[in-house]
Each structure stands twice: as structure tokens, then as C-alpha cells.
Design a protein around this motif. Sequence first.
Motif, short mmCIF file in Angstrom:
data_model
loop_
_atom_site.label_atom_id
_atom_site.label_comp_id
_atom_site.label_asym_id
_atom_site.label_seq_id
_atom_site.Cartn_x
_atom_site.Cartn_y
_atom_site.Cartn_z
N LEU A 236 0.83 -1.21 0.00
CA LEU A 236 0.00 0.00 0.00
C LEU A 236 0.87 1.26 0.00
CD1 LEU A 236 -2.73 -0.96 2.64
CD2 LEU A 236 -3.09 -0.66 0.18
N PRO A 237 0.41 2.32 -0.64
CA PRO A 237 1.16 3.59 -0.59
C PRO A 237 1.16 4.16 0.83
CG PRO A 237 -0.97 3.89 -1.68
CD PRO A 237 -0.79 2.42 -1.49
N GLU A 238 2.12 5.01 1.11
CA GLU A 238 2.31 5.53 2.47
C GLU A 238 1.10 6.30 2.99
OE1 GLU A 238 5.86 7.75 2.98
OE2 GLU A 238 7.18 6.13 2.33
N PHE A 239 0.33 6.89 2.08
CA PHE A 239 -0.79 7.70 2.56
C PHE A 239 -2.01 6.85 2.95
CE2 PHE A 239 -1.17 7.54 -2.09
CZ PHE A 239 -2.48 7.12 -2.26
N ILE A 240 -1.89 5.51 2.85
CA ILE A 240 -2.96 4.62 3.32
C ILE A 240 -2.40 3.81 4.49
CG2 ILE A 240 -4.61 2.80 2.74
CD1 ILE A 240 -4.38 3.61 -0.17
N PRO A 241 -2.51 4.31 5.71
CA PRO A 241 -1.96 3.60 6.87
C PRO A 241 -2.78 2.34 7.18
CG PRO A 241 -3.15 5.56 7.58
CD PRO A 241 -3.14 5.59 6.08
N PHE A 242 -2.09 1.25 7.48
CA PHE A 242 -2.77 -0.02 7.71
C PHE A 242 -1.92 -0.90 8.62
CE2 PHE A 242 -3.45 -4.47 5.94
CZ PHE A 242 -4.61 -4.70 6.66
N ALA A 243 -2.48 -1.30 9.77
CA ALA A 243 -1.76 -2.14 10.73
C ALA A 243 -2.15 -3.60 10.48
CB ALA A 243 -2.10 -1.72 12.15
N SER A 244 -1.35 -4.29 9.68
CA SER A 244 -1.70 -5.65 9.28
C SER A 244 -1.66 -6.64 10.44
CB SER A 244 -0.76 -6.13 8.17
OG SER A 244 0.59 -6.14 8.62
N LEU A 245 -0.71 -6.45 11.38
CA LEU A 245 -0.60 -7.41 12.48
C LEU A 245 -1.81 -7.35 13.41
CD1 LEU A 245 3.21 -7.13 13.30
CD2 LEU A 245 2.04 -8.85 11.92
N ILE A 246 -2.38 -6.16 13.56
CA ILE A 246 -3.62 -6.04 14.34
C ILE A 246 -4.75 -6.76 13.61
CG2 ILE A 246 -5.38 -4.41 15.14
CD1 ILE A 246 -3.14 -2.47 15.79
N ALA A 247 -4.79 -6.61 12.28
CA ALA A 247 -5.81 -7.29 11.47
C ALA A 247 -5.72 -8.80 11.65
CB ALA A 247 -5.65 -6.93 9.99
N VAL A 248 -4.50 -9.33 11.69
CA VAL A 248 -4.29 -10.77 11.86
C VAL A 248 -4.87 -11.25 13.18
CG1 VAL A 248 -2.52 -12.55 12.21
CG2 VAL A 248 -2.27 -10.89 10.35
N MET A 249 -4.62 -10.51 14.26
CA MET A 249 -5.14 -10.92 15.56
C MET A 249 -6.66 -10.82 15.60
SD MET A 249 -3.95 -9.81 19.41
CE MET A 249 -4.81 -8.25 19.50
N VAL A 250 -7.22 -9.78 14.99
CA VAL A 250 -8.68 -9.60 14.98
C VAL A 250 -9.36 -10.74 14.22
CG1 VAL A 250 -10.56 -8.11 14.17
CG2 VAL A 250 -8.58 -7.11 15.30
N ILE A 251 -8.73 -11.25 13.16
CA ILE A 251 -9.30 -12.39 12.42
C ILE A 251 -9.53 -13.56 13.38
CG2 ILE A 251 -8.82 -14.18 10.68
CD1 ILE A 251 -7.27 -12.02 9.12
N GLY A 252 -8.52 -13.85 14.20
CA GLY A 252 -8.65 -14.93 15.17
C GLY A 252 -9.76 -14.67 16.18
N ILE A 253 -9.87 -13.43 16.64
CA ILE A 253 -10.93 -13.06 17.60
C ILE A 253 -12.31 -13.29 17.00
CG2 ILE A 253 -11.97 -11.11 18.84
CD1 ILE A 253 -9.15 -9.94 19.16
N ILE A 254 -12.50 -12.89 15.73
CA ILE A 254 -13.80 -13.03 15.08
C ILE A 254 -14.14 -14.50 14.86
CG2 ILE A 254 -15.11 -12.53 12.96
CD1 ILE A 254 -14.66 -10.12 14.84
N ILE A 255 -13.16 -15.30 14.46
CA ILE A 255 -13.42 -16.74 14.27
C ILE A 255 -13.82 -17.37 15.59
CG2 ILE A 255 -12.34 -18.97 13.71
CD1 ILE A 255 -10.66 -17.50 11.61
N LYS A 256 -13.14 -16.98 16.69
CA LYS A 256 -13.50 -17.53 18.00
C LYS A 256 -14.91 -17.13 18.41
CE LYS A 256 -12.07 -17.71 22.85
NZ LYS A 256 -12.14 -19.17 22.98
N LYS A 257 -15.29 -15.88 18.10
CA LYS A 257 -16.61 -15.41 18.47
C LYS A 257 -17.71 -16.13 17.69
CE LYS A 257 -19.58 -11.34 18.71
NZ LYS A 257 -19.82 -9.95 18.27
N LYS A 258 -17.47 -16.37 16.40
CA LYS A 258 -18.51 -16.94 15.54
C LYS A 258 -18.51 -18.46 15.52
CE LYS A 258 -18.95 -13.00 12.39
NZ LYS A 258 -20.39 -12.79 12.66
N GLN A 259 -17.34 -19.09 15.66
CA GLN A 259 -17.23 -20.55 15.56
C GLN A 259 -16.29 -21.07 16.65
OE1 GLN A 259 -19.10 -22.15 13.40
NE2 GLN A 259 -19.76 -20.40 12.16
#
Length: 390
Positions: A236-259
Motif C-alpha cells: 500500500l502507498p504511504e498515505f494509506i496507513p494499515f496495521a496488518s498485524l492487528i488485522a491478523v489478531m482480529v481475524i482470530g478473535i472473530i473466528i473464535k466469536k462466531k465458531q
Amino acid sequence: MLLSIALIFLIGLLFGNVFAKIKLPPLFGMIIAGIIIGPFVLNQIDDSILNVSSEIRKIALIIILIRAGLSLDISDLKKAGRPALLLCFLPACFEITGMVLIAPALMNVSRTDAAIMGAVVAAVSPAVIVPRMIKLIDEGYGKDKSIPQMILAGASVDDVFVIVIFTVFTGLAQGEKISVVSFLNIPVSIITGIVTGIIVGAVLSLLFSKFIKNSTIQTIVLLSFSMLITVTEDMLPEFIPFASLIAVMVIGIIIKKKQVEIADDLKKQYNSLWTAAEVFLFVLVGASVDIHYAASAGLTVVFVVLGALLVRIAGVAVCLVKTNLSFKERLFCMIAYTPKATVQAAIGGIPLSMGLSCGNTVLTVAVMAILITAPLGAFGIDYTYKKLLK
């Protein structure tokens, strides 16, 4: 290359077990193993592995954060509340301030150089903290007050905050002006990371419940999506900030919540993956340590690292003001928030590669921070959690 991989596993496991036998954290043994077989001592790790060691360490970090997400319960996380939010940035700010106050007096460096040093050492190590907090959650220690969940959440965001601050300070050293936009990138990157994690987690939950039933294939798919998300951040270009490692942890949280059942199966799979990833991670962290810099550093650097660490501990104490935690529980949080390793190994050499005059000094401080705080923090957590937590 195959010989190097075999040596990393065998010597890493051997040293890890030896240190475990003498009641020291296995990761300390693995770091020592990496130093010994690394390029600065015996030079037994192939260049092809060293050239991609940062990528390998990132994969290990992804595995850690997936495990963290699969272990976190959103309701427990909500209980943590304000202290978890403050832990995301306040201890790091305290430590950077401590470094700016201490380093110029003891090491004869400028305030800007000291700020860069502070930003390098201020990030806690998810590689040390996350597995231990998962263990506490599994064993039920600190559960009533969501202490492990609070530390997990804070440590995960802390790294994002510190890396942005590090980028600002290195830019300042190169003559760039401080921009308000740089600081706005912190909350924006966290929000985009959370939103991405929620969307991908929901999609994967649906896929796993309806179409992909095999837990091994689910593990591969989840890991692949997490790596793709991490790669996306770099593209991604610098003007689009994105914390991928937080996204990775949230994926796990959502899977645990739903399944929940699927999440439990995935967690078992990732526990097995972590056994191998841990060895690779800490041996390669050790291999990145230039022991010659560490040896030439002297006691001054040790005092600087420990002094800044004490200021950080004070920052953790401030985060816990007006909470219902007992003195023992607060003491545990202070201990748990001390170890550094992965981020320091990743960014410690960047000022040197940028040609900054403080490059060697920053690298030396990063090395000493790893050697002092990784074993100290790991040992502190392992030794005290049964005594300090309910």
C-alpha cells in the motif's frame, strides 16, 4: 541451506531444553544458540536463510498473533477497558522520554539520537509476551480481571505505535519536518486493521463452517490469508496507513466469536506450529545480534537500557491507576510489560543502513535491550504469575 535449518532446530532445541532445566526461559537458550551459530561467531547459518530471516521472523510473529486472537474472548477484552487502551502507547512514551533524559547525559548523544534509541527499545515483544499470556488464559490465572487479555491487547498495538514514532524520529534525523499527518496515521492504521480483520474473519468463519471442514486445511488457509494481509501493508502507498498485524489478531478473535469449536481446533493446530516457529524465531533473533557491538558497549549502555526500562515500568503503573487490581496484580503487569526482542531485531539496524551517525550506537542499544530484557521479562513472567495472580 538444509544443514543450516537442521542446525537451527537441533541446537536451538538443545539450548532451549538446557536452559529450561536450570530454570531459565528456553527462549534465552535459543537466542544464545543463534548468537553462537550466527554470522558473528561460528557463521554456520547459510546466507540464503539470513537474507530472508526478517520474513521468517514475520511468519513466526503472524503465528503468534493468530494464536492470540483464537485465545481472546471479546467479552473478556471489554472488561480490560481503559488500562488496555493506555497500555497501547503510554509505557512506550514514558520509555522514550526516559531515554531522551538519560542517554545524552551518559552516552554523549544528541536528543534526537536518544529519541531514535528510545523508539527502537520502546516496543514490547509479542514473541515473548503473547505465548505466556495465552498460557495464563488457558490456566485461568488473572481471568477474573482480564489481566492477560489486557496485556495481550496493549502489547499488540504498542508495536504499531512505536514503529510509527520510530519513522517520525528517523525522518527528523534526516532533516524532515515533523508532520501532524504522521501522528494521525497511528489511530487510522489501527482502525483500518481492525475493520479488515473483522471482514476477513467473518468471511473465513463462513468458509470454515460451510465449505472447508478439514482443520489442517483451515489452518493453511488462515495462515495464507494472514500472510497476504501482511504483504498488502507493504504494497500500500504511504498515505494509506494499515496495521496488518492487528488485522491478523482480529481475524482470530472473530473466528473464535462466531465458531468456538472451529477456533479450538485451529488453536491446537497453531500450538503445534508454534513449537517449530518459536525455535526459528529466537535463533534468528540471536543470529541478528552482533556480539562484538554488545561486548564493546560497556556498562554505560546497560545502565541506559535499565534506566529507561524503570521509567517504562512507572508508565505501566500510571496506566493502572484507579483500577481494581491489587498491588500484586499491578506488579505482575509491570513485569510482564518489560521484554523486548522481535521489533528491536527488526528495526535496530535501520538507522545504520540509513547512514545516520547514531547507527552503530542505536544498534548496540537494541542488542543490549534484547539480551537484558527478553530473558529477564520471560523469567519474571514465568516465575511470578502463580505467586502474583489468582
